[in-house]
Design an enzyme around this catalytic site. Structure first.
Site: not given
Length: 307
Positions: A139-140, A218, A220, A244, A249, A268, A270-271
């Site tokens: 999808g991305i 973008v 994991r 991202d 993390e 993190h 991006a969304n």
């Protein structure tokens, strides 16, 4: 538009009754209720604290695309339908991936730090005429490809099956990943985190890329071997990395990546979590419509896969 008849469908929204999800459920004609009375659970929390499900729950909708935490916690079973959010946030993430790539190529990150320093001039690059390989072109990738085309770039798509991706110059299965590097200028990592994709981008990949190459992640953090990335960046094997996501993390305060001028790290976002449920809500409503109509749901997952 007529509200569909959902025959008294009951939906629990947990662990909090988020206003955007509740509004989407009600707009779809369903009723928000407690878990004990629900046929559907929209779970907007993480794997920690996931409840024991009553037998009446037929479908669980999870809020994230990557669900490895739920898989590792053995939450997902084969007694009901499970969906994730794969593809639901693609527009957001694709936009961020393009911003990261352009920031590196145009040396915006360096200019922010060094102000009016014309010495950055030789490092400024263009996306026009370059080839960008998207690893995990789902999808991305579908959202990113037209954005890259608009900037004059070509695209190589890499996915698990090798099935053709619209807009890509060619599509390659992950099993043949090594074949793409000689034709690749820049890389965008957008694949799910699975045992098979752990450290998919490693020292061999960095050695195969060019000194002008930027790597964007973008997806994991564990998809990239971060120690190998640091070595490649320090040695000038590649031009830079825009991340991202990292492993772990957030990176430790003394993580050597922070010290490198050719690294961009965003936290993190991006969304952005602050807008996540607002983005998710229309997809929840559409899946409620499909569930009621007996149609196949979007983004169904199975217990033996992490996406």
């Amino acid at each position: 538009m007529n509200t569909p008849n959902v025959n008294g469908l009951t939906v629990a929204v947990e662990p909090d009754r988020d206003e955007h999800i509740v509004a989407a459920v009600e707009k779809a004609g369903a009723t928000v209720t407690g878990l004990d009375d629900a046929r559907v659970l929209v779970w907007i929390g993480g794997p920690d604290g996931f409840p024991d499900l009553p037998d009446t729950v037929e479908w669980v909708a999870l809020k994230t695309a990557g669900i490895e935490g739920f898989v590792n916690a053995k939450v997902i079973d084969d007694r009901r339908i499970w969906t994730n959010a794969s593809g639901f946030y693609a527009e957001n993430v694709a936009e961020h991936a393009l911003a990261l790539l352009l920031s590196g190529l145009r040396q915006i990150n360096t200019a922010v730090l060094r102000h009016w320093d014309k010495a950055i001039d030789p490092a400024v690059r263009t996306l026009r005429g370059s080839t960008v390989t998207i690893i995990g072109a789902g999808g991305i990738g579908a959202s990113l490809i037209p954005r890259l085309h608009a900037c004059g770039a070509r695209v190589i798509a890499v996915n698990r099956s090798g099935r053709d991706v619209d807009g890509a110059e060619k599509t390659v299965p992950t099993s043949d990943l090594a074949s793409v590097w000689s034709d690749t200028d820049h890389v965008v990592v957008a694949a799910p985190a699975t045992p098979e994709t752990h450290h998919l981008i490693d020292a061999d990949v960095f050695a195969a890329l060019g000194e002008h190459s930027w790597v964007v992640n973008v997806a994991r953090g564990p998809l990239i071997d971060q120690a190998a990335l640091y070595d490649a960046l320090s040695a000038g094997e590649i031009a830079g990395a825009a991340l991202d996501v990292t492993d772990p993390e957030p990176p430790a305060a003394d993580d050597p990546l922070w010290s490198l001028p050719n690294v961009i790290i965003t936290p993190h976002v991006a969304n952005p979590s602050s807008g996540l449920t607002r983005e998710l809500a229309p997809w929840v409503a559409e899946n409620i419509r499909r569930f009621t109509a007996g149609e196949e749901l979007l983004s169904v997952v199975t217990p033996d896969r992490a996406y």
